[in-house]
Design a protein around this motif. Sequence first.
Motif, PDB file in Angstrom:
ATOM      1  N   PHE A  78       0.815  -1.214   0.000  1.00 13.82           N
ATOM      2  CA  PHE A  78       0.000   0.000   0.000  1.00 13.82           C
ATOM      3  C   PHE A  78       0.849   1.265   0.000  1.00 13.82           C
ATOM      4  N   ALA A  79       2.110   1.162   0.417  1.00 15.81           N
ATOM      5  CA  ALA A  79       2.995   2.326   0.271  1.00 15.81           C
ATOM      6  C   ALA A  79       3.156   2.655  -1.210  1.00 15.81           C
ATOM      7  N   MET A  80       3.312   1.625  -2.022  1.00 17.09           N
ATOM      8  CA  MET A  80       3.409   1.804  -3.470  1.00 17.09           C
ATOM      9  C   MET A  80       2.108   2.380  -4.026  1.00 17.09           C
ATOM     10  N   ALA A  81       0.977   1.873  -3.550  1.00 16.78           N
ATOM     11  CA  ALA A  81      -0.320   2.342  -4.042  1.00 16.78           C
ATOM     12  C   ALA A  81      -0.552   3.802  -3.682  1.00 16.78           C
ATOM     13  N   MET A  82      -0.169   4.183  -2.457  1.00 14.36           N
ATOM     14  CA  MET A  82      -0.330   5.580  -2.050  1.00 14.36           C
ATOM     15  C   MET A  82       0.555   6.487  -2.885  1.00 14.36           C
ATOM     16  N   GLN A  83       1.781   6.042  -3.164  1.00 15.20           N
ATOM     17  CA  GLN A  83       2.690   6.837  -3.999  1.00 15.20           C
ATOM     18  C   GLN A  83       2.122   7.009  -5.404  1.00 15.20           C
ATOM     19  N   ARG A  84       1.588   5.924  -5.961  1.00 15.59           N
ATOM     20  CA  ARG A  84       0.988   6.018  -7.299  1.00 15.59           C
ATOM     21  C   ARG A  84      -0.177   7.005  -7.297  1.00 15.59           C
ATOM     22  N   THR A  85      -1.014   6.916  -6.272  1.00 10.09           N
ATOM     23  CA  THR A  85      -2.170   7.812  -6.184  1.00 10.09           C
ATOM     24  C   THR A  85      -1.718   9.264  -6.164  1.00 10.09           C
ATOM     25  N   TRP A  86      -0.740   9.566  -5.311  1.00 12.96           N
ATOM     26  CA  TRP A  86      -0.273  10.947  -5.203  1.00 12.96           C
ATOM     27  C   TRP A  86       0.406  11.405  -6.489  1.00 12.96           C
ATOM     28  N   THR A  87       1.206  10.549  -7.094  1.00 11.63           N
ATOM     29  CA  THR A  87       1.889  10.897  -8.341  1.00 11.63           C
ATOM     30  C   THR A  87       0.877  11.224  -9.431  1.00 11.63           C
ATOM     31  N   GLU A  88      -0.176  10.431  -9.524  1.00 16.55           N
ATOM     32  CA  GLU A  88      -1.177  10.670 -10.561  1.00 16.55           C
ATOM     33  C   GLU A  88      -1.999  11.932 -10.271  1.00 16.55           C
ATOM     34  N   VAL A  89      -2.266  12.183  -8.995  1.00 13.66           N
ATOM     35  CA  VAL A  89      -2.962  13.428  -8.643  1.00 13.66           C
ATOM     36  C   VAL A  89      -2.110  14.636  -9.036  1.00 13.66           C
ATOM     37  N   GLN A  90      -0.819  14.598  -8.711  1.00 10.46           N
ATOM     38  CA  GLN A  90       0.076  15.706  -9.050  1.00 10.46           C
ATOM     39  C   GLN A  90       0.162  15.912 -10.554  1.00 10.46           C
ATOM     40  N   ALA A  91       0.122  14.821 -11.298  1.00  8.21           N
ATOM     41  CA  ALA A  91       0.228  14.903 -12.762  1.00  8.21           C
ATOM     42  C   ALA A  91      -0.974  15.613 -13.377  1.00  8.21           C
ATOM     43  N   THR A  92      -2.110  15.648 -12.666  1.00  3.72           N
ATOM     44  CA  THR A  92      -3.285  16.334 -13.216  1.00  3.72           C
ATOM     45  C   THR A  92      -3.160  17.850 -13.114  1.00  3.72           C
ATOM     46  N   GLY A  93      -2.268  18.323 -12.221  1.00  6.55           N
ATOM     47  CA  GLY A  93      -2.098  19.755 -12.043  1.00  6.55           C
ATOM     48  C   GLY A  93      -3.211  20.435 -11.277  1.00  6.55           C
ATOM     49  N   THR A  94      -4.118  19.668 -10.685  1.00 11.39           N
ATOM     50  CA  THR A  94      -5.216  20.273  -9.931  1.00 11.39           C
ATOM     51  C   THR A  94      -4.702  20.787  -8.589  1.00 11.39           C
ATOM     52  N   PRO A  95      -5.236  21.918  -8.126  1.00 10.71           N
ATOM     53  CA  PRO A  95      -4.769  22.494  -6.856  1.00 10.71           C
ATOM     54  C   PRO A  95      -5.362  21.761  -5.648  1.00 10.71           C
ATOM     55  N   ALA A  96      -4.655  21.865  -4.533  1.00 12.46           N
ATOM     56  CA  ALA A  96      -5.182  21.336  -3.271  1.00 12.46           C
ATOM     57  C   ALA A  96      -6.334  22.230  -2.799  1.00 12.46           C
ATOM     58  N   PRO A  97      -7.269  21.735  -2.000  1.00 14.01           N
ATOM     59  CA  PRO A  97      -7.326  20.368  -1.478  1.00 14.01           C
ATOM     60  C   PRO A  97      -7.814  19.376  -2.540  1.00 14.01           C
ATOM     61  N   HIS A  98      -7.303  18.153  -2.435  1.00 18.83           N
ATOM     62  CA  HIS A  98      -7.629  17.109  -3.403  1.00 18.83           C
ATOM     63  C   HIS A  98      -8.753  16.243  -2.835  1.00 18.83           C
ATOM     64  N   ALA A  99      -9.979  16.640  -3.170  1.00 22.27           N
ATOM     65  CA  ALA A  99     -11.157  15.969  -2.603  1.00 22.27           C
ATOM     66  C   ALA A  99     -11.177  14.492  -2.958  1.00 22.27           C
ATOM     67  N   ALA A 100     -11.583  13.684  -1.989  1.00 19.45           N
ATOM     68  CA  ALA A 100     -11.664  12.242  -2.178  1.00 19.45           C
ATOM     69  C   ALA A 100     -12.725  11.694  -1.231  1.00 19.45           C
ATOM     70  N   GLN A 101     -13.129  10.468  -1.469  1.00 15.50           N
ATOM     71  CA  GLN A 101     -14.097   9.812  -0.597  1.00 15.50           C
ATOM     72  C   GLN A 101     -13.684   8.358  -0.423  1.00 15.50           C
ATOM     73  N   PHE A 102     -13.802   7.882   0.797  1.00 18.68           N
ATOM     74  CA  PHE A 102     -13.756   6.444   1.025  1.00 18.68           C
ATOM     75  C   PHE A 102     -15.193   5.950   0.905  1.00 18.68           C
ATOM     76  N   ARG A 103     -15.390   4.901   0.108  1.00 18.55           N
ATOM     77  CA  ARG A 103     -16.725   4.355  -0.124  1.00 18.55           C
ATOM     78  C   ARG A 103     -16.765   2.887   0.275  1.00 18.55           C
ATOM     79  N   CYS A 104     -17.878   2.480   0.874  1.00 21.42           N
ATOM     80  CA  CYS A 104     -18.055   1.089   1.274  1.00 21.42           C
ATOM     81  C   CYS A 104     -19.462   0.647   0.914  1.00 21.42           C
ATOM     82  N   THR A 105     -19.566  -0.479   0.236  1.00 17.92           N
ATOM     83  CA  THR A 105     -20.858  -1.113  -0.007  1.00 17.92           C
ATOM     84  C   THR A 105     -20.866  -2.443   0.730  1.00 17.92           C
ATOM     85  N   LEU A 106     -21.855  -2.623   1.584  1.00 16.30           N
ATOM     86  CA  LEU A 106     -22.023  -3.872   2.333  1.00 16.30           C
ATOM     87  C   LEU A 106     -23.203  -4.647   1.776  1.00 16.30           C
TER      88      LEU A 106
END
Length: 202
Positions: free
Chosen positions: A102-130
Amino acid sequence: MRAFTEKRLLVATHNAGKLDEMRALLASYGVEVVGAAQMGLTEPAETEDSFAGNARIKARAAMQATGLPVLADDSGISVDALGGAPGVYTADWAETGQGRDFAMAMQRTWTEVQATGTPAPHAAQFRCTLILMWPDGHEALFEGVLPGQVVWPPRGAEGHGYDPIFQPDGHQVTLGEMSAEMKNSLSHRARAVAQMIEACFV
């Protein structure tokens, strides 16, 4: 909505963190919670493109294998700047062939967010379906959403998965910095479980 009256509930996960979280959330309802690994179950292929579809695959496979009522979830993080990715592929981004990193996954997520050039804050949601599935195939579906933002660098060693880079709205700390008790009180999974408890356990 059908009341849950069984004494044993199989949680269809091999993730020890998720299992512990479910046990804690259901501790006061007199239900014995067992996990998929404890029952010797293999993980079915998650071939759907939605959280509900993948949760249903896991629930049905575990129910058919054991005859027990099953609680299955599919969950992940959706980042607005990435068009909702990784979404249902949250765990896949951590796959290495030798387990999940998951360290690799978090790095990929951040790298891809930065590549979009969008400014902070970077809105996100944790979603769960039960999906709660009874042995006769009856099912009930519940969804929980925790809004927040992706932050960098990762903070905290608690929790699991992407928790160290997710800061919930209204908080100054990440899920990775929160105690299990605090996280369990507000997480996407807790919100979905609260709906389930209100509908089926009260």
